[in-house]
Scaffold this motif. Sequence first.
Motif, PDB file in Angstrom:
ATOM      1  N   VAL A 181      -6.708   8.155 -91.227  1.00  0.00           N
ATOM      2  CA  VAL A 181      -7.865   9.159 -90.899  1.00  0.00           C
ATOM      3  C   VAL A 181      -8.911   7.872 -91.683  1.00  0.00           C
ATOM      4  N   VAL A 182     -10.113   7.681 -90.862  1.00  0.00           N
ATOM      5  CA  VAL A 182     -11.016   6.506 -91.504  1.00  0.00           C
ATOM      6  C   VAL A 182     -12.527   7.368 -91.361  1.00  0.00           C
ATOM      7  N   GLY A 183     -13.364   7.469 -92.314  1.00  0.00           N
ATOM      8  CA  GLY A 183     -14.405   7.712 -92.688  1.00  0.00           C
ATOM      9  C   GLY A 183     -15.551   6.955 -92.215  1.00  0.00           C
ATOM     10  N   ALA A 184     -16.438   7.039 -91.544  1.00  0.00           N
ATOM     11  CA  ALA A 184     -17.511   6.379 -91.164  1.00  0.00           C
ATOM     12  C   ALA A 184     -19.173   7.011 -91.456  1.00  0.00           C
ATOM     13  N   GLU A 185     -19.284   7.066 -92.682  1.00  0.00           N
ATOM     14  CA  GLU A 185     -20.366   7.804 -93.347  1.00  0.00           C
ATOM     15  C   GLU A 185     -21.715   7.677 -92.408  1.00  0.00           C
ATOM     16  N   SER A 186     -21.906   6.803 -91.721  1.00  0.00           N
ATOM     17  CA  SER A 186     -23.274   6.695 -91.218  1.00  0.00           C
ATOM     18  C   SER A 186     -23.210   6.534 -89.484  1.00  0.00           C
ATOM     19  N   HIS A 187     -22.337   6.809 -88.864  1.00  0.00           N
ATOM     20  CA  HIS A 187     -22.004   6.860 -87.583  1.00  0.00           C
ATOM     21  C   HIS A 187     -22.881   7.861 -86.777  1.00  0.00           C
TER      22      HIS A 187
ATOM     23  N   TYR B  51     -22.603   9.561 -83.009  1.00  0.00           N
ATOM     24  CA  TYR B  51     -21.831   9.890 -81.886  1.00  0.00           C
ATOM     25  C   TYR B  51     -22.439   9.082 -80.612  1.00  0.00           C
ATOM     26  N   ASP B  52     -21.275   8.540 -79.886  1.00  0.00           N
ATOM     27  CA  ASP B  52     -21.554   7.784 -78.728  1.00  0.00           C
ATOM     28  C   ASP B  52     -20.489   8.211 -77.624  1.00  0.00           C
ATOM     29  N   ASP B  53     -20.730   8.626 -76.527  1.00  0.00           N
ATOM     30  CA  ASP B  53     -19.742   9.262 -75.548  1.00  0.00           C
ATOM     31  C   ASP B  53     -18.890   8.173 -74.994  1.00  0.00           C
ATOM     32  N   LEU B  54     -19.969   6.976 -74.825  1.00  0.00           N
ATOM     33  CA  LEU B  54     -19.190   5.892 -74.020  1.00  0.00           C
ATOM     34  C   LEU B  54     -18.384   4.777 -75.018  1.00  0.00           C
ATOM     35  N   GLU B  55     -19.132   4.935 -76.204  1.00  0.00           N
ATOM     36  CA  GLU B  55     -18.257   4.187 -77.386  1.00  0.00           C
ATOM     37  C   GLU B  55     -16.804   4.521 -77.730  1.00  0.00           C
ATOM     38  N   TYR B  56     -16.832   5.780 -77.652  1.00  0.00           N
ATOM     39  CA  TYR B  56     -15.385   6.400 -77.891  1.00  0.00           C
ATOM     40  C   TYR B  56     -14.795   7.327 -76.838  1.00  0.00           C
ATOM     41  N   GLU B  57     -14.939   6.955 -75.700  1.00  0.00           N
ATOM     42  CA  GLU B  57     -14.578   7.515 -74.608  1.00  0.00           C
ATOM     43  C   GLU B  57     -13.124   7.827 -74.529  1.00  0.00           C
ATOM     44  N   ASN B  58     -12.020   7.115 -75.379  1.00  0.00           N
ATOM     45  CA  ASN B  58     -10.546   7.434 -75.319  1.00  0.00           C
ATOM     46  C   ASN B  58     -10.273   8.295 -76.822  1.00  0.00           C
ATOM     47  N   VAL B  59     -11.175   8.710 -77.184  1.00  0.00           N
ATOM     48  CA  VAL B  59     -10.668   9.658 -78.432  1.00  0.00           C
ATOM     49  C   VAL B  59     -11.341  11.259 -78.359  1.00  0.00           C
ATOM     50  N   THR B  60     -10.190  11.932 -78.376  1.00  0.00           N
ATOM     51  CA  THR B  60     -10.786  13.216 -78.262  1.00  0.00           C
ATOM     52  C   THR B  60     -11.580  13.843 -79.419  1.00  0.00           C
ATOM     53  N   ALA B  61     -12.723  14.449 -79.099  1.00  0.00           N
ATOM     54  CA  ALA B  61     -13.630  14.961 -79.912  1.00  0.00           C
ATOM     55  C   ALA B  61     -13.443  16.453 -80.522  1.00  0.00           C
ATOM     56  N   ALA B  62     -13.038  16.562 -81.635  1.00  0.00           N
ATOM     57  CA  ALA B  62     -12.901  18.188 -81.909  1.00  0.00           C
ATOM     58  C   ALA B  62     -14.051  18.865 -81.839  1.00  0.00           C
ATOM     59  N   THR B  63     -15.184  17.872 -82.549  1.00  0.00           N
ATOM     60  CA  THR B  63     -16.542  18.715 -82.449  1.00  0.00           C
ATOM     61  C   THR B  63     -17.440  17.318 -82.048  1.00  0.00           C
ATOM     62  N   LYS B  64     -18.766  17.459 -81.476  1.00  0.00           N
ATOM     63  CA  LYS B  64     -19.596  16.544 -81.375  1.00  0.00           C
ATOM     64  C   LYS B  64     -20.876  16.689 -81.824  1.00  0.00           C
ATOM     65  N   SER B  65     -21.718  15.750 -82.531  1.00  0.00           N
ATOM     66  CA  SER B  65     -23.193  16.163 -82.997  1.00  0.00           C
ATOM     67  C   SER B  65     -23.601  14.588 -82.526  1.00  0.00           C
ATOM     68  N   PHE B  66     -24.805  14.684 -81.896  1.00  0.00           N
ATOM     69  CA  PHE B  66     -25.573  13.432 -81.472  1.00  0.00           C
ATOM     70  C   PHE B  66     -26.742  13.115 -82.607  1.00  0.00           C
ATOM     71  N   THR B  67     -26.679  13.968 -83.629  1.00  0.00           N
ATOM     72  CA  THR B  67     -27.480  13.463 -84.883  1.00  0.00           C
ATOM     73  C   THR B  67     -27.560  12.040 -85.238  1.00  0.00           C
ATOM     74  N   PRO B  68     -28.386  11.353 -85.160  1.00  0.00           N
ATOM     75  CA  PRO B  68     -28.351   9.899 -85.793  1.00  0.00           C
ATOM     76  C   PRO B  68     -27.899   9.922 -87.275  1.00  0.00           C
ATOM     77  N   GLY B  69     -26.844   8.715 -87.335  1.00  0.00           N
ATOM     78  CA  GLY B  69     -26.504   8.654 -88.736  1.00  0.00           C
ATOM     79  C   GLY B  69     -25.685   9.644 -89.618  1.00  0.00           C
ATOM     80  N   ASN B  70     -25.284  10.624 -88.786  1.00  0.00           N
ATOM     81  CA  ASN B  70     -24.919  11.861 -89.580  1.00  0.00           C
ATOM     82  C   ASN B  70     -23.303  11.518 -90.385  1.00  0.00           C
ATOM     83  N   GLY B  71     -22.614  10.617 -89.640  1.00  0.00           N
ATOM     84  CA  GLY B  71     -21.228  10.546 -89.985  1.00  0.00           C
ATOM     85  C   GLY B  71     -20.078  10.800 -89.228  1.00  0.00           C
ATOM     86  N   ALA B  72     -18.889  10.556 -89.260  1.00  0.00           N
ATOM     87  CA  ALA B  72     -17.928  11.081 -88.527  1.00  0.00           C
ATOM     88  C   ALA B  72     -16.764  10.597 -89.189  1.00  0.00           C
TER      89      ALA B  72
END
Length: 453
Positions: free
Chosen positions: A254-260, A262-283
């Motif tokens: 498990v890797v944290g990215a505190e300023s990420h 969300y981008d559908d295209l960038e992570y198209e091969n990763v299943t999203a449990a939840t998705k927030s499009f808020t800029p810089g919210n982290g994931a």
Amino acid sequence: TDATQVTATAGDANATITVNGNAIASGETSDPIDLQIGANTITVNVTAEDGVTTRTYTIVVTRYAADNANLSSLSLSNLVKDTPFDADQVDYTATVGFGANSTQVTAATENPNASIRVNGIAVTPPESSDPIALDEGSNTITVDVTSEDGTVTKTYTVAVIRQSVSTYTQAAYVTASGTNPGDWFGASIALSGDGGALAVGAPFVNDFEGNKGAAYLYTRTTPGDWAGDWSFVGGLDDRFGSSVALSEEGTTLVVGAESHTYDDLEYENVTAATKSFTPGNGAAFVFNRDSTGVWWGQAYLDSIDSWALDAFGRSVAVSDDGSTAAAGVPLEDSASTGVNGDETDNSAGDSGAVYVFARDSEGVWSRQAYIKPSNTDAEDEFGHSVALSADGTTLAVGAWKENSAATGVNGVELDNTATNSGAVYIFNRDDAGVWAQQSYIKASNTDAEDRFG
């Protein structure tokens, strides 16, 4: 006990019963049956009304000698004895590293009615002894067994050598290939249970495109050699690698990215449990290693109602089997308290929160809980640090800027006279998957600016 009796009832009132060949009426008790020391076999035969159909039940009764003072098992936490347990062997040795500063003894007797004392203190199986402190150098642990009739006492001894701190030596020097100033390689680290896999976060790797961040995976090939197997790089300004966590076998990362963002295209091969499009919210991102040693992105973990700069994923943790993950969001702003409260409230800036996710048998991740402390307050930064127990049912959360002057466990939470003293909260998950706070923990010597947790 030197004898027993059997009471048997037939399903059909017209069936007949014998116990060890002696007939008894259905529902009645047999004559006393003598029991010898050791295993005794009792047979109950039932014959149907037709006189042809029969069924035999076998009961094995073990009678222990009243003067039996043998152990049937002996183990010590944090160490392995140099020789396997044998009831007739009473002396054992073990060597542990300096980091093992205590152990607990778990023992069982052949005769359940015999008694045990560990270093003179009574212990009732299957309970373990209280923790026994281990000094550097030689330590002797005694297990005294007294037989049921009190006539025989047998002492088992374990001589434990705790190594000195001076025995620690550097085994390897690990760096990423192509490192640059300011990468912060080593800002977060994690080891698998056996120490054979290492994950390292470098949240400010920029790759000429801002603070993308990276996570690196290494495998120990020999006691002093490590090989860099894989690396993952985040997106623009993600700070990917802010935190890392590995499962017991090193197969779930498990890797944290505190300023990420969300981008559908960038992570198209990763299943999203939840998705927030808020800029810089982290994931947080979950990766799994398959049987061929190849790593795959399995899940994208985020909060639905996160806001910019919440720092989701500044801390992460994962259970031993990789099926439960926790992510700290220390700059989250809700004033809610407890579990699964109002996430949309934003009246307590930087109060912090933790999200817990679970993976089902199909490998699909979903959010299990949104966790806030019992005394939510602005700028406490609850979720600055997180840890999960091996089975994923106990969660510890640090709130390093909590302000109470309380000390010890479950003190006065609403006191705010010790700025940034810090606190730790313990939560438990029950069999139904419901989380609840169990304890509020402060240092024994709480003081302002200690940042405990």
